[in-house]
Every structure is written in C-alpha cells, then in structure tokens.
Design a protein around this motif. Structure first.
Motif, PDB file in Angstrom:
ATOM      1  N   GLU A 299       6.870   2.064  25.898  1.00  0.00           N
ATOM      2  CA  GLU A 299       7.856   2.266  26.965  1.00  0.00           C
ATOM      3  C   GLU A 299       7.468   1.676  28.306  1.00  0.00           C
ATOM      4  O   GLU A 299       7.985   2.046  29.356  1.00  0.00           O
ATOM      5  CB  GLU A 299       8.183   3.759  27.118  1.00  0.00           C
ATOM      6  CG  GLU A 299       9.007   4.228  25.937  1.00  0.00           C
ATOM      7  CD  GLU A 299       9.171   5.731  25.864  1.00  0.00           C
ATOM      8  OE1 GLU A 299       9.077   6.387  26.903  1.00  0.00           O
ATOM      9  OE2 GLU A 299       9.389   6.211  24.742  1.00  0.00           O
ATOM     10  N   GLN A 300       6.497   0.759  28.291  1.00  0.00           N
ATOM     11  CA  GLN A 300       6.132   0.085  29.547  1.00  0.00           C
ATOM     12  C   GLN A 300       6.298  -1.411  29.369  1.00  0.00           C
ATOM     13  O   GLN A 300       5.891  -1.964  28.337  1.00  0.00           O
ATOM     14  CB  GLN A 300       4.667   0.366  29.865  1.00  0.00           C
ATOM     15  CG  GLN A 300       4.482   1.648  30.627  1.00  0.00           C
ATOM     16  CD  GLN A 300       3.126   1.711  31.299  1.00  0.00           C
ATOM     17  OE1 GLN A 300       2.188   1.072  30.868  1.00  0.00           O
ATOM     18  NE2 GLN A 300       3.060   2.490  32.351  1.00  0.00           N
ATOM     19  N   TRP A 301       6.878  -2.067  30.387  1.00  0.00           N
ATOM     20  CA  TRP A 301       7.007  -3.515  30.316  1.00  0.00           C
ATOM     21  C   TRP A 301       5.672  -4.144  30.650  1.00  0.00           C
ATOM     22  O   TRP A 301       5.052  -3.799  31.645  1.00  0.00           O
ATOM     23  CB  TRP A 301       8.068  -4.006  31.310  1.00  0.00           C
ATOM     24  CG  TRP A 301       9.453  -3.588  30.932  1.00  0.00           C
ATOM     25  CD1 TRP A 301      10.171  -2.572  31.481  1.00  0.00           C
ATOM     26  CD2 TRP A 301      10.279  -4.165  29.917  1.00  0.00           C
ATOM     27  NE1 TRP A 301      11.396  -2.468  30.859  1.00  0.00           N
ATOM     28  CE2 TRP A 301      11.493  -3.439  29.895  1.00  0.00           C
ATOM     29  CE3 TRP A 301      10.110  -5.214  29.012  1.00  0.00           C
ATOM     30  CZ2 TRP A 301      12.527  -3.733  29.013  1.00  0.00           C
ATOM     31  CZ3 TRP A 301      11.146  -5.506  28.140  1.00  0.00           C
ATOM     32  CH2 TRP A 301      12.342  -4.777  28.143  1.00  0.00           C
ATOM     33  N   ILE A 302       5.248  -5.054  29.808  1.00  0.00           N
ATOM     34  CA  ILE A 302       4.002  -5.779  30.089  1.00  0.00           C
ATOM     35  C   ILE A 302       4.419  -7.160  30.605  1.00  0.00           C
ATOM     36  O   ILE A 302       5.237  -7.832  29.975  1.00  0.00           O
ATOM     37  CB  ILE A 302       3.139  -5.974  28.819  1.00  0.00           C
ATOM     38  CG1 ILE A 302       3.070  -4.693  27.993  1.00  0.00           C
ATOM     39  CG2 ILE A 302       1.764  -6.531  29.151  1.00  0.00           C
ATOM     40  CD1 ILE A 302       2.118  -3.655  28.474  1.00  0.00           C
ATOM     41  N   SER A 303       3.842  -7.559  31.730  1.00  0.00           N
ATOM     42  CA  SER A 303       4.254  -8.840  32.313  1.00  0.00           C
ATOM     43  C   SER A 303       3.740 -10.014  31.483  1.00  0.00           C
ATOM     44  O   SER A 303       2.580 -10.033  31.063  1.00  0.00           O
ATOM     45  CB  SER A 303       3.707  -8.946  33.738  1.00  0.00           C
ATOM     46  OG  SER A 303       3.776 -10.285  34.147  1.00  0.00           O
TER      47      SER A 303
END
Ligand code: C2E
Ligand code: CA
Ligand code: CA
Length: 511
Positions: A299-303
């Motif tokens: 649930e976290q966007w990784i750049s």
C-alpha cells in the motif's frame, strides 16, 4: 620385489636386501583391520622424508599377503605446495582471504577493538579487457608493493592481505579508527596518483571500512559489511572511501528487500504504467505521452527513481524492461485504434536494457505482437548511453531509426558538455531537463541555458520538448523562445490508462 625397491633399500642405507625393512612398524594393525573388514586396506606412511602409499590385500586361498607400495613423495610435495598457496597469493606473497577471515575470527574471539578495510581497483574488468592477463597481474603486484610500503611500513600495526585478483584487505587494531582510516586512504591515494602502473596505467581505488565491535558481531558480518561499505563507495564517483554505518546497513537491507519484492512483482504483474501527456505549443494539440512506471508495495508507492536504478544494478531491468516495452506497445495500439493515429508514445529505456545484445530484436517483437506502427513509438535514452561502446550504440540507433522509431535524449543538459554527438547519432528529440525549466522564469542563468538549448536544437533540426513545466509563465517563455513541445504538471500529471484515454478524448474535442 622390483628394482626400484632394491635401489631404495640401498639409498636408505638399510643392511641387506630384505623388503621387510621397508614395511611400517604398525603393519600388523592394518593387517588386522583388513581381515576384519574383509577388504583391501589403503594407508600412507613415511620413511624418512619419503611418503608411501601402501595397499594390503589378503589372499585367503594362498594364505598370503599381497603388499603394494608406491612412493608418492613428489605428489605429496605438490599437494603441500598447493596447500601453502591456498594461504598465500603466489604473485604478491600476501596472505589470502582464508587467512584474512581467520585473523578477524581470532580478533573477534579475543574481543579486541579493530578496524577492517577492503581496497579494490576501480574498473579492473576494463583493465583486464584492454590488456593481457600478465599486465593485470603486474599492475596488482606493483600496487601490492605500494600498499605494503604505505600501509605496512608507515603504519606498523596494519596487516595487509590479498583477497581476490582485484582487491586487498587491511586489518589494524585501533580504537579511534576514523582518523587513522582517513590518514591511510590519503597516504595511499597520494602515492597511487603519482604512479603509472606497469609503465602506463593509472589506477583509482575504492575503499570500505568497518570497526569491531560496533559494525558486526562475527567475522562474517564484519567482512560482509566491509564489502557493503566498499560497494557503496564504488558506486559514488567522487567518494574516496566509506565507513560502514547502521544507516548504510539499513539502506542496503531495504535495497535487497526491494529487489526481492521486485522479482515477485515482475512475475505477479504488479507494476502499472501511467501516461503523462505531451503538448505541442506550435500545433496547439496533444501529440503523445511519456509512459512512467508505477509500483505499489504494501500500500505504499515506491518511486521509480528508487527502484529503477536498483533494477538496473541487479539486471532485473532486462525482464522488467521487456515487460514495459511489450505492454506499452499493446496499450499504445489500443489508443491508436481509438482514432489517435498520430499519437507518439515515449518509453524510458535504461542503459543496460539499451545495450543488451537482443534489444533491437526485442523492440521488433513488441511492435509485431501488438501491431503498433514504429512511427507511434519513441524511445527515451540518456546521454550516458551514447558514450558506452560507441560503435555498437550507433549501430543500434541506426537500426531503430531505419525502422521508423523516434529517439529522444532524456534529461538533456545534465550530462556531457560536448554536443557534437548530435551530428553523429540519429536523434529526433531533445528533452530539456526539469532542473533548467524549474526556475527559468525566476533565474536568468537557467533562462539563458534553456534559450541556448532551444537555439541549438532548432539549428540541428531536432524537436525540443521542455520537461517539468508547472507554471504558465514558463509556458509563455518557452513559446516565445521557439520551443516545440511541453510536458509537466501545468498540462497534466501522469494518468492511468483510462484517465489518459478520457484526457485524449476531451482534448480532441477542444482542438
Ligand atoms: P524522467 O524520465 O525524467 O521522468 C520524469 C519524471 O518527472 C517523472 O517522475 C514524472 O512523474 C516527473 N514529472 C513530470 N512532470 C513533472 C512536473 O511538472 N514537475 C515535477 N516536479 N515532476 C514532474 P517519476 O515518474 O517519478 O520517474 C522518475 C524517473 O524514473 C524517470 O525520470 C525515469 O528516469 C525513471 N522511470 C520512470 N518510468 C520508467 C520506465 O518505465 N522505465 C525506465 N527505464 N525508467 C523509468
Ligand atoms: Ca524520461
Ligand atoms: Ca527526464
């Protein structure tokens, strides 16, 4: 008994010619074991400096022993030599990685306070590729002499090892190690700077250091963390050396876990592709989009700025890049089929992907399987790509260009100052880097850089696109300067496929 045995009895100075004089004293023990096991016995024994291999066989019918003895002394000598070489590097005479580990293990056991270092020649593989093996060995030998002179003789308590064909190890006892490390690195670098190895090669070194007990509990952990510090230093062009730290350890841990997660995400299809629209200032219409990869993990966007370099470093960019290219071509073909025949979809191609030997084939396959026309595809590469293996690069670029694919230089202006390559390579577009665009409406220097790039591009007949355009003042200035196209938040953020499709439809109605 053969003549060798007779000769040997004489050589040993044993009286008479009795072969029994050659038999080992404890022969009876071996005979008993042979009888107990009901099979032949093999053992080694020594007579003076000579080693014999002895074979014992009981012939029950004849009730007699058959004893074969072979003098294996020269083979044993070879083995001993090999064993000692397993401890010492034959070229430099330095203790090797086995001893390095043993020494660290002992110091850990004794709970001493000490520092471990690893030194490695940067671009050793290039040195090896450009020269014969002898030259590389000579370079290592000369470097080893230099290190012995600087580390061991000047800093008496430093112990030097050769760990691999291109790296050395250091161990020294010291509590306040930072100052000593700095001093050692400076001394070595000063000497290395002034020397041409094997008469012609200059050498650059990378260094990594750890301290016990702060940076690891065991010899293995200390050695691993030294390597991590070294690799980190090597990945930073202008860093002389690196001391291991908890933060560095954590960041490497994150990188490793991201790499594992990326491996699964490729298989499980967890990546997404977003489209950032591009607008022609001259034609006043949307002309295409740049595809940007997106990845959500727990649930976290990784750049992509974090994971793409990792993928590049680990080689995962090859399967990932294949997936991107294949998916982009399919999605682009959907868009074309909706009635946007002239749309150009740009894909970022990372250096390793571009230089893979099957890259052109891969692009052809992606076009063929999707039915997308080459004119709808643009590849974005960075300037750095152009300067590695130049002949191969020109060849690849020419093949792509002949197929009708467009080629853009990404982040233009951040890399090389020489621009003559633009005449050599079939480049169709320059993407003016966001760092110049960001403040061009506020800062005179940035404004003039953007203006000169636009003038240069116009002269060379390539299309210019400004990236990272956020403000209408930037749009006005770029229009005045004669820039062809823009991309950035002012127009739109990157959109998922369905939003992009809406965006295209609503803008088609507007134009
Ligand atoms: P890039 O190719 O220079 O991509 C432009 C980056 O700037 C993107 O970041 C984009 O979201 C961001 N951007 C666009 N407009 C604006 C704006 O107006 N203001 C600001 N501040 N930023 C803007 P993103 O998506 O995080 O990508 C970062 C980098 O990751 C890309 O830089 C590219 O080098 C790499 N990347 C992204 N997608 C891919 C891909 O599919 N393949 C490869 N090989 N690299 C990719
Ligand atoms: Ca790009
Ligand atoms: Ca860019």
């Amino acid at each position: 008994m053969n003549t060798t045995a007779t000769g040997f009895i004489k050589e040993l100075g044993y009286p008479g010619n009795d072969p029994k004089s050659l038999l080992p004293k404890n022969l009876v023990d071996y005979q008993n074991s042979a009888l107990a096991d009901e099979k032949q016995q093999h053992f080694e024994f020594k007579i003076n400096q000579h080693t014999f291999d002895c074979e014992l066989l009981w012939h029950a019918n004849a009730k007699q022993w058959n004893i074969n003895m072979v003098n294996i002394s020269s083979r044993k000598l070879e083995e001993q030599k090999r064993d000692s070489q397993a401890q010492i590097n034959p070229d430099t005479g330095l203790d090797n990685h086995y001893v390095f580990k043993q020494v660290i293990e002992q110091m850990v056991d004794q709970r001493l306070t000490f520092t471990v270092g690893q030194i490695e020649i940067r671009s050793y593989s290039k040195l090896l590729a450009d020269n014969d093996f002898e030259t590389s060995r000579k370079v290592m030998k000369e470097l080893s002499d230099l290190l012995q002179g600087t580390c061991v003789e000047k800093h008496q308590n430093v112990r030097l090892f050769q760990l691999t064909e291109k790296s050395f190890g250091l161990v020294f006892q010291k509590s306040n190690c930072h100052a000593t490390v700095k001093q050692i690195v400076a001394t070595i670098n000063n000497q290395v700077k002034n020397q041409l190895f094997s008469g012609q090669h200059s050498v650059k070194l990378d260094y990594g250091f750890t301290s016990f007990p702060s940076d690891g509990k065991s010899a293995d952990e200390i050695i691993r963390n030294t390597r991590i510090a070294l690799e980190n230093s090597a990945s930073q062009e202008f860093t002389d050396y690196m001391m291991f730290s908890n933060e560095l350890g954590k960041s490497v841990e994150r990188q490793n876990s991201l790499q594992d997660a990326m491996r699964s995400a490729i298989v499980d299809n967890h990546f997404q592709l977003f489209f950032q629209p591009q607008y022609s200032l001259k034609e006043k219409r949307i002309i295409g989009a740049e595809v940007l990869i997106r990845w959500q993990l727990n649930e976290q966007w990784i750049s992509p700025s974090e994971f793409i370099p990792l993928a590049e470093h680990s080689g995962l960019i090859l399967p990932l890049g294949d997936w991107i290219l294949t998916s982009v071509c399919q999605k682009a073909q959907h868009i074309v089929a909706m009635g946007f025949e002239d749309i150009v979809i740009a894909v970022n191609i990372s250096p390793k992907q571009f230089s893979a030997p099957n890259f052109v084939k891969m692009v052809k396959r992606a076009l063929l399987s999707s039915g997308l026309a080459a004119k709808n595809l643009e590849l974005e590469i960075t300037e750095g790509v152009l300067f590695t293996k130049e002949a191969d690069t020109i060849n690849t670029l020419n093949q792509l260009n002949q197929m009708g694919i467009k080629l853009a230089i990404d982040d233009f202006g951040t890399g090389y100052s020489s621009l003559s390559y633009l005449q050599v390579f079939p480049v169709t577009k320059l993407k003016i880097d966001q760092s110049f665009v960001r403040n061009m409406h506020l800062n005179k220097a940035d404004k003039s850089i953007v203006r000169s790039v636009i003038e240069l591009g116009n002269e060379l007949g390539v299309t210019l696109i400004a990236e990272g355009v956020e403000e209408s003042e930037q749009v006005d200035l770029l229009t005045q300067m004669g820039c062809d196209e823009i991309q950035g938040y002012w127009l739109s953020k990157p959109l998922d496929e369905s939003y992009f499709s809406h965006f295209l439809h609503s803008n088609k109605l507007l134009s």
